[in-house]
Write a protein that holds these residues in place. Structure first.
Motif, PDB file in Angstrom:
ATOM      1  N   MET A  60      51.797  35.800  53.579  1.00  0.00           N
ATOM      2  CA  MET A  60      52.906  36.731  53.459  1.00  0.00           C
ATOM      3  C   MET A  60      53.677  36.437  52.173  1.00  0.00           C
ATOM      4  O   MET A  60      53.777  35.300  51.749  1.00  0.00           O
ATOM      5  N   TYR A  61      54.231  37.492  51.632  1.00  0.00           N
ATOM      6  CA  TYR A  61      55.038  37.381  50.418  1.00  0.00           C
ATOM      7  C   TYR A  61      56.419  37.973  50.660  1.00  0.00           C
ATOM      8  O   TYR A  61      56.594  38.847  51.500  1.00  0.00           O
ATOM      9  N   GLU A  62      57.371  37.478  49.909  1.00  0.00           N
ATOM     10  CA  GLU A  62      58.690  38.104  49.872  1.00  0.00           C
ATOM     11  C   GLU A  62      58.858  38.701  48.487  1.00  0.00           C
ATOM     12  O   GLU A  62      58.240  38.246  47.520  1.00  0.00           O
ATOM     13  N   TYR A  63      59.675  39.750  48.405  1.00  0.00           N
ATOM     14  CA  TYR A  63      59.833  40.480  47.156  1.00  0.00           C
ATOM     15  C   TYR A  63      61.297  40.545  46.751  1.00  0.00           C
ATOM     16  O   TYR A  63      62.188  40.560  47.599  1.00  0.00           O
ATOM     17  N   LYS A  64      61.519  40.575  45.450  1.00  0.00           N
ATOM     18  CA  LYS A  64      62.859  40.714  44.896  1.00  0.00           C
ATOM     19  C   LYS A  64      62.806  41.827  43.861  1.00  0.00           C
ATOM     20  O   LYS A  64      61.884  41.886  43.049  1.00  0.00           O
ATOM     21  N   PHE A  65      63.801  42.707  43.899  1.00  0.00           N
ATOM     22  CA  PHE A  65      63.894  43.847  42.994  1.00  0.00           C
ATOM     23  C   PHE A  65      65.143  43.670  42.144  1.00  0.00           C
ATOM     24  O   PHE A  65      66.250  43.599  42.679  1.00  0.00           O
ATOM     25  N   VAL A  66      64.965  43.594  40.827  1.00  0.00           N
ATOM     26  CA  VAL A  66      66.073  43.316  39.913  1.00  0.00           C
ATOM     27  C   VAL A  66      66.170  44.444  38.891  1.00  0.00           C
ATOM     28  O   VAL A  66      65.193  44.760  38.216  1.00  0.00           O
ATOM     29  N   GLU A  67      67.356  45.052  38.789  1.00  0.00           N
ATOM     30  CA  GLU A  67      67.556  46.117  37.805  1.00  0.00           C
ATOM     31  C   GLU A  67      67.943  45.515  36.460  1.00  0.00           C
ATOM     32  O   GLU A  67      68.688  44.537  36.396  1.00  0.00           O
ATOM     33  N   THR A  68      67.422  46.107  35.390  1.00  0.00           N
ATOM     34  CA  THR A  68      67.717  45.639  34.042  1.00  0.00           C
ATOM     35  C   THR A  68      67.574  46.810  33.071  1.00  0.00           C
ATOM     36  O   THR A  68      67.146  47.889  33.453  1.00  0.00           O
ATOM     37  N   SER A  69      67.940  46.567  31.825  1.00  0.00           N
ATOM     38  CA  SER A  69      67.743  47.592  30.797  1.00  0.00           C
ATOM     39  C   SER A  69      67.054  46.947  29.601  1.00  0.00           C
ATOM     40  O   SER A  69      67.014  45.726  29.481  1.00  0.00           O
ATOM     41  N   LEU A  70      66.536  47.771  28.730  1.00  0.00           N
ATOM     42  CA  LEU A  70      65.913  47.260  27.515  1.00  0.00           C
ATOM     43  C   LEU A  70      66.881  47.321  26.344  1.00  0.00           C
ATOM     44  O   LEU A  70      66.488  47.214  25.191  1.00  0.00           O
ATOM     45  N   GLY A  71      68.143  47.486  26.646  1.00  0.00           N
ATOM     46  CA  GLY A  71      69.157  47.499  25.604  1.00  0.00           C
ATOM     47  C   GLY A  71      69.343  48.885  25.023  1.00  0.00           C
ATOM     48  O   GLY A  71      68.674  49.842  25.390  1.00  0.00           O
ATOM     49  N   GLY A  72      70.286  48.982  24.118  1.00  0.00           N
ATOM     50  CA  GLY A  72      70.591  50.250  23.494  1.00  0.00           C
ATOM     51  C   GLY A  72      71.467  50.014  22.286  1.00  0.00           C
ATOM     52  O   GLY A  72      71.499  48.919  21.726  1.00  0.00           O
ATOM     53  N   PHE A  73      72.231  51.018  21.896  1.00  0.00           N
ATOM     54  CA  PHE A  73      73.095  50.895  20.725  1.00  0.00           C
ATOM     55  C   PHE A  73      74.158  49.811  20.905  1.00  0.00           C
ATOM     56  O   PHE A  73      74.506  49.105  19.979  1.00  0.00           O
ATOM     57  N   PHE A  74      74.697  49.682  22.130  1.00  0.00           N
ATOM     58  CA  PHE A  74      75.822  48.780  22.353  1.00  0.00           C
ATOM     59  C   PHE A  74      75.487  47.588  23.233  1.00  0.00           C
ATOM     60  O   PHE A  74      76.355  46.797  23.568  1.00  0.00           O
ATOM     61  N   SER A  75      74.237  47.449  23.628  1.00  0.00           N
ATOM     62  CA  SER A  75      73.856  46.318  24.479  1.00  0.00           C
ATOM     63  C   SER A  75      72.492  45.797  24.063  1.00  0.00           C
ATOM     64  O   SER A  75      71.683  46.515  23.483  1.00  0.00           O
ATOM     65  N   SER A  76      72.249  44.538  24.371  1.00  0.00           N
ATOM     66  CA  SER A  76      70.961  43.951  24.025  1.00  0.00           C
ATOM     67  C   SER A  76      70.072  43.885  25.266  1.00  0.00           C
ATOM     68  O   SER A  76      70.549  43.918  26.397  1.00  0.00           O
TER      69      SER A  76
ATOM     70  N   GLU B 178      64.132  33.455  34.101  1.00  0.00           N
ATOM     71  CA  GLU B 178      65.010  32.902  35.136  1.00  0.00           C
ATOM     72  C   GLU B 178      64.334  32.923  36.508  1.00  0.00           C
ATOM     73  O   GLU B 178      64.323  31.924  37.232  1.00  0.00           O
ATOM     74  N   TYR B 179      63.739  34.055  36.853  1.00  0.00           N
ATOM     75  CA  TYR B 179      63.099  34.160  38.162  1.00  0.00           C
ATOM     76  C   TYR B 179      61.801  33.363  38.228  1.00  0.00           C
ATOM     77  O   TYR B 179      61.458  32.822  39.277  1.00  0.00           O
ATOM     78  N   ALA B 180      61.075  33.261  37.130  1.00  0.00           N
ATOM     79  CA  ALA B 180      59.852  32.452  37.101  1.00  0.00           C
ATOM     80  C   ALA B 180      60.172  30.984  37.376  1.00  0.00           C
ATOM     81  O   ALA B 180      59.428  30.307  38.088  1.00  0.00           O
ATOM     82  N   GLN B 181      61.277  30.498  36.855  1.00  0.00           N
ATOM     83  CA  GLN B 181      61.684  29.111  37.106  1.00  0.00           C
ATOM     84  C   GLN B 181      62.016  28.871  38.575  1.00  0.00           C
ATOM     85  O   GLN B 181      61.948  27.742  39.049  1.00  0.00           O
ATOM     86  N   GLN B 182      62.348  29.938  39.286  1.00  0.00           N
ATOM     87  CA  GLN B 182      62.662  29.835  40.716  1.00  0.00           C
ATOM     88  C   GLN B 182      61.429  30.062  41.594  1.00  0.00           C
ATOM     89  O   GLN B 182      61.534  30.136  42.807  1.00  0.00           O
ATOM     90  N   GLY B 183      60.261  30.212  40.966  1.00  0.00           N
ATOM     91  CA  GLY B 183      59.019  30.365  41.712  1.00  0.00           C
ATOM     92  C   GLY B 183      58.584  31.801  41.955  1.00  0.00           C
ATOM     93  O   GLY B 183      57.615  32.038  42.670  1.00  0.00           O
ATOM     94  N   TRP B 184      59.286  32.757  41.351  1.00  0.00           N
ATOM     95  CA  TRP B 184      58.918  34.166  41.506  1.00  0.00           C
ATOM     96  C   TRP B 184      57.864  34.540  40.472  1.00  0.00           C
ATOM     97  O   TRP B 184      57.875  34.042  39.362  1.00  0.00           O
TER      98      TRP B 184
END
Length: 61
Positions: A1-17, A26-32
């Motif tokens: 069995m597996y557990e799943y995590k869904f994380v929202e993110t963006s690829l940046g834009g004019f005013f954000s990176s 970050e999640y890979a270091q936690q075993g995801w």
């Protein structure tokens, strides 16, 4: 069995990176494991503006 995590993110834009690399590391270091990246929102020109990163890991018994 597996557990799943869904994380929202963006690829940046004019005013954000982009934060996707930091999020994946970050999640890979936690075993995801990265399963898939899905676009969830689009701008008026059809370009994705937001993404959902899906991770999985075995359920520890």
């Amino acid at each position: 069995m597996y557990e799943y995590k869904f994380v929202e993110t963006s690829l940046g834009g004019f005013f954000s990176s982009a934060t996707h690399r930091e999020t994946i590391e970050e999640y890979a270091q936690q075993g995801w494991r990265l399963v898939q990246v899905l676009p969830t929102n689009y701008n008026g020109h059809g370009k994705p503006t937001a993404y959902e990163i899906i991770f999985e890991r075995p359920i520890k018994e």
